[in-house]
Write a protein that holds these residues in place. Structure first.
Motif, PDB file in Angstrom:
ATOM      1  N   HIS A  40       0.831  -1.206   0.000  1.00 47.03           N
ATOM      2  CA  HIS A  40       0.000   0.000   0.000  1.00 47.03           C
ATOM      3  C   HIS A  40       0.862   1.251   0.000  1.00 47.03           C
ATOM      4  CE1 HIS A  40      -3.478  -2.486   1.936  1.00 47.03           C
ATOM      5  NE2 HIS A  40      -3.363  -2.699   0.631  1.00 47.03           N
ATOM      6  N   ASP A  41       2.019   1.200   0.647  1.00 44.93           N
ATOM      7  CA  ASP A  41       2.939   2.335   0.598  1.00 44.93           C
ATOM      8  C   ASP A  41       3.372   2.628  -0.831  1.00 44.93           C
ATOM      9  OD1 ASP A  41       2.822   2.694   3.308  1.00 44.93           O
ATOM     10  OD2 ASP A  41       4.734   1.708   3.746  1.00 44.93           O
ATOM     11  N   LEU A  42       3.534   1.579  -1.632  1.00 44.61           N
ATOM     12  CA  LEU A  42       3.920   1.765  -3.026  1.00 44.61           C
ATOM     13  C   LEU A  42       2.757   2.316  -3.852  1.00 44.61           C
ATOM     14  CD1 LEU A  42       5.879  -1.568  -3.614  1.00 44.61           C
ATOM     15  CD2 LEU A  42       6.862   0.719  -3.375  1.00 44.61           C
ATOM     16  N   VAL A  43       1.553   1.838  -3.560  1.00 46.24           N
ATOM     17  CA  VAL A  43       0.384   2.223  -4.350  1.00 46.24           C
ATOM     18  C   VAL A  43      -0.094   3.625  -3.997  1.00 46.24           C
ATOM     19  CG1 VAL A  43      -2.018   1.651  -4.880  1.00 46.24           C
ATOM     20  CG2 VAL A  43      -0.340  -0.175  -4.596  1.00 46.24           C
ATOM     21  N   ASP A  44      -0.103   3.955  -2.701  1.00 44.54           N
ATOM     22  CA  ASP A  44      -0.620   5.253  -2.269  1.00 44.54           C
ATOM     23  C   ASP A  44       0.181   6.381  -2.913  1.00 44.54           C
ATOM     24  OD1 ASP A  44      -2.433   3.912  -0.768  1.00 44.54           O
ATOM     25  OD2 ASP A  44      -1.493   4.320   1.167  1.00 44.54           O
ATOM     26  N   GLY A  45      -0.501   7.355  -3.408  1.00 44.98           N
ATOM     27  CA  GLY A  45       0.145   8.438  -4.129  1.00 44.98           C
ATOM     28  C   GLY A  45       0.027   8.280  -5.628  1.00 44.98           C
ATOM     29  N   THR A  46      -0.248   7.067  -6.108  1.00 39.78           N
ATOM     30  CA  THR A  46      -0.439   6.861  -7.542  1.00 39.78           C
ATOM     31  C   THR A  46      -1.885   7.072  -7.948  1.00 39.78           C
ATOM     32  OG1 THR A  46      -0.952   4.497  -7.397  1.00 39.78           O
ATOM     33  CG2 THR A  46       1.381   5.107  -7.452  1.00 39.78           C
ATOM     34  N   GLY A  47      -2.795   6.994  -6.969  1.00 38.93           N
ATOM     35  CA  GLY A  47      -4.213   7.127  -7.270  1.00 38.93           C
ATOM     36  C   GLY A  47      -4.863   5.844  -7.745  1.00 38.93           C
ATOM     37  N   LEU A  48      -4.101   4.753  -7.830  1.00 39.60           N
ATOM     38  CA  LEU A  48      -4.664   3.500  -8.321  1.00 39.60           C
ATOM     39  C   LEU A  48      -5.354   2.741  -7.191  1.00 39.60           C
ATOM     40  CD1 LEU A  48      -1.874   2.111 -10.688  1.00 39.60           C
ATOM     41  CD2 LEU A  48      -4.035   3.219 -11.330  1.00 39.60           C
ATOM     42  N   PRO A  49      -6.507   2.147  -7.458  1.00 44.53           N
ATOM     43  CA  PRO A  49      -7.154   1.294  -6.461  1.00 44.53           C
ATOM     44  C   PRO A  49      -6.514  -0.088  -6.450  1.00 44.53           C
ATOM     45  CG  PRO A  49      -8.462   1.329  -8.451  1.00 44.53           C
ATOM     46  CD  PRO A  49      -7.300   2.270  -8.692  1.00 44.53           C
ATOM     47  N   THR A  50      -6.861  -0.878  -5.457  1.00 47.17           N
ATOM     48  CA  THR A  50      -6.414  -2.263  -5.383  1.00 47.17           C
ATOM     49  C   THR A  50      -7.640  -3.163  -5.238  1.00 47.17           C
ATOM     50  OG1 THR A  50      -6.055  -2.027  -2.996  1.00 47.17           O
ATOM     51  CG2 THR A  50      -4.148  -1.761  -4.429  1.00 47.17           C
ATOM     52  N   TYR A  51      -7.541  -4.344  -5.826  1.00 47.84           N
ATOM     53  CA  TYR A  51      -8.641  -5.305  -5.791  1.00 47.84           C
ATOM     54  C   TYR A  51      -8.107  -6.665  -5.348  1.00 47.84           C
ATOM     55  CZ  TYR A  51     -11.475  -2.034  -8.544  1.00 47.84           C
ATOM     56  OH  TYR A  51     -12.176  -0.933  -8.981  1.00 47.84           O
ATOM     57  N   ALA A  52      -9.011  -7.465  -4.783  1.00 48.54           N
ATOM     58  CA  ALA A  52      -8.659  -8.820  -4.372  1.00 48.54           C
ATOM     59  C   ALA A  52      -9.922  -9.666  -4.304  1.00 48.54           C
ATOM     60  CB  ALA A  52      -7.965  -8.810  -3.014  1.00 48.54           C
ATOM     61  N   VAL A  53      -9.748 -10.975  -4.439  1.00 45.20           N
ATOM     62  CA  VAL A  53     -10.812 -11.931  -4.177  1.00 45.20           C
ATOM     63  C   VAL A  53     -10.227 -12.980  -3.245  1.00 45.20           C
ATOM     64  CG1 VAL A  53     -12.329 -13.698  -5.126  1.00 45.20           C
ATOM     65  CG2 VAL A  53     -12.000 -11.560  -6.369  1.00 45.20           C
ATOM     66  N   THR A  54     -10.756 -13.075  -2.031  1.00 46.82           N
ATOM     67  CA  THR A  54     -10.230 -14.014  -1.049  1.00 46.82           C
ATOM     68  C   THR A  54     -11.113 -15.258  -0.964  1.00 46.82           C
ATOM     69  OG1 THR A  54     -11.438 -13.174   0.875  1.00 46.82           O
ATOM     70  CG2 THR A  54      -9.405 -12.032   0.265  1.00 46.82           C
ATOM     71  N   THR A  55     -10.538 -16.311  -0.393  1.00 50.17           N
ATOM     72  CA  THR A  55     -11.252 -17.584  -0.303  1.00 50.17           C
ATOM     73  C   THR A  55     -11.689 -17.918   1.109  1.00 50.17           C
ATOM     74  OG1 THR A  55      -9.169 -18.792  -0.030  1.00 50.17           O
ATOM     75  CG2 THR A  55      -9.989 -18.498  -2.284  1.00 50.17           C
ATOM     76  N   THR A  56     -11.318 -17.090   2.087  1.00 54.59           N
ATOM     77  CA  THR A  56     -11.696 -17.353   3.479  1.00 54.59           C
ATOM     78  C   THR A  56     -12.144 -16.057   4.147  1.00 54.59           C
ATOM     79  OG1 THR A  56      -9.500 -16.943   4.421  1.00 54.59           O
ATOM     80  CG2 THR A  56      -9.971 -19.190   3.639  1.00 54.59           C
ATOM     81  N   GLU A  57     -12.937 -16.204   5.189  1.00 53.00           N
ATOM     82  CA  GLU A  57     -13.384 -15.041   5.943  1.00 53.00           C
ATOM     83  C   GLU A  57     -12.229 -14.412   6.708  1.00 53.00           C
ATOM     84  OE1 GLU A  57     -16.898 -15.633   8.274  1.00 53.00           O
ATOM     85  OE2 GLU A  57     -17.811 -16.945   6.777  1.00 53.00           O
ATOM     86  N   GLY A  58     -11.236 -15.217   7.108  1.00 55.45           N
ATOM     87  CA  GLY A  58     -10.083 -14.667   7.795  1.00 55.45           C
ATOM     88  C   GLY A  58      -9.321 -13.672   6.939  1.00 55.45           C
ATOM     89  N   ALA A  59      -9.081 -14.051   5.683  1.00 56.13           N
ATOM     90  CA  ALA A  59      -8.401 -13.140   4.763  1.00 56.13           C
ATOM     91  C   ALA A  59      -9.269 -11.926   4.465  1.00 56.13           C
ATOM     92  CB  ALA A  59      -8.053 -13.871   3.472  1.00 56.13           C
ATOM     93  N   ARG A  60     -10.571 -12.157   4.307  1.00 57.28           N
ATOM     94  CA  ARG A  60     -11.489 -11.036   4.076  1.00 57.28           C
ATOM     95  C   ARG A  60     -11.434 -10.036   5.221  1.00 57.28           C
ATOM     96  NH1 ARG A  60     -17.478 -12.281   5.401  1.00 57.28           N
ATOM     97  NH2 ARG A  60     -16.401 -12.148   7.422  1.00 57.28           N
ATOM     98  N   ASP A  61     -11.461 -10.531   6.456  1.00 62.64           N
ATOM     99  CA  ASP A  61     -11.456  -9.647   7.618  1.00 62.64           C
ATOM    100  C   ASP A  61     -10.137  -8.891   7.729  1.00 62.64           C
ATOM    101  OD1 ASP A  61     -13.972 -10.594   8.146  1.00 62.64           O
ATOM    102  OD2 ASP A  61     -13.348 -11.929   9.774  1.00 62.64           O
TER     103      ASP A  61
END
Length: 206
Positions: A146-167
């Motif tokens: 996120h330190d690398l992404v912040d400042g570029t204006g780009l969003p990040t996306y993910a699809v997780t397979t467990t509620e633990g990763a989601r949380d």
């Protein structure tokens, strides 16, 4: 044991592909989606290892792979822009390595692709933690990217397979969308983190 402290991390190198693959396979062996993809435990290991090795090798070369120094966690990232290919394990890989389970991998790819944005963004392909550690060991890997992404204006996306990763992702600024459903299988958890126009307080971009 549960390690509650963030582990120092570094960017993976080509020589780390085998170790990263082994960590992913270990972390995913009993993942609900992996169990749906390949129900037989022994066949699951035979299928996951070569598929993940191909994916990790490509990500190390063209994306960014962060590993904890104690090898407790790994995060695999890719950047999607209009002029770059959207990497995904293709029919050749699935036919070669997945065998009779290839159709389920294709269904998983289709579900994930339905959520993937066509606009420029960063994509979290894999976030895995060794079974002996808790999800918080992966938090530092998220923060570093996120330190690398912040400042570029780009969003990040993910699809997780467990509620633990989601949380975990939700605690790091991601918004969870409605679950995706695999045919007669478990749910997937899609999440997105809005792009930022300046670094987060107390964090410098690198």
């Amino acid at each position: 044991m549960n390690n509650t402290l963030a582990a120092p991390s570094r960017r993976a190198r080509p020589s780390d592909v085998a170790a990263v693959t082994a960590l992913l396979v270990t972390a995913m062996e009993h993942d609900p989606v992996a169990e749906w993809l390949v129900p037989d435990p022994q066949e699951r290991l035979r299928v996951l290892h070569p598929l993940l090795a191909v994916d990790v090798d490509h990500a190390v070369e063209t994306g960014r792979v962060e590993v904890a120094l104690d090898w407790s966690a790994v995060a695999v990232w890719r950047t999607h822009a209009p002029n770059t290919d959207h990497w995904m394990l293709g029919d050749h890989h699935l036919t070669t390595f997945a065998g009779r389970t290839a159709s389920r991998f294709a269904e998983l790819n289709a579900a994930v692709h339905s959520y993937r944005s066509a606009a420029p963004h960063h994509w979290l392909s894999w976030l895995a933690v060794h079974p002996n550690y808790g999800w918080r060991t992966a938090g530092d890997l998220l923060d570093r990217h996120h330190d690398l992404v912040d400042g570029t204006g780009l969003p990040t996306y993910a699809v997780t397979t467990t509620e633990g990763a989601r949380d975990l992702l939700s605690a790091h600024g991601y918004r969870a969308d409605l679950p995706l459903h695999l045919p007669s299988g478990p749910r997937l958890w899609p999440l997105s983190r809005a792009g930022r126009t300046s670094p987060r307080p107390g964090h410098a971009t690198r």
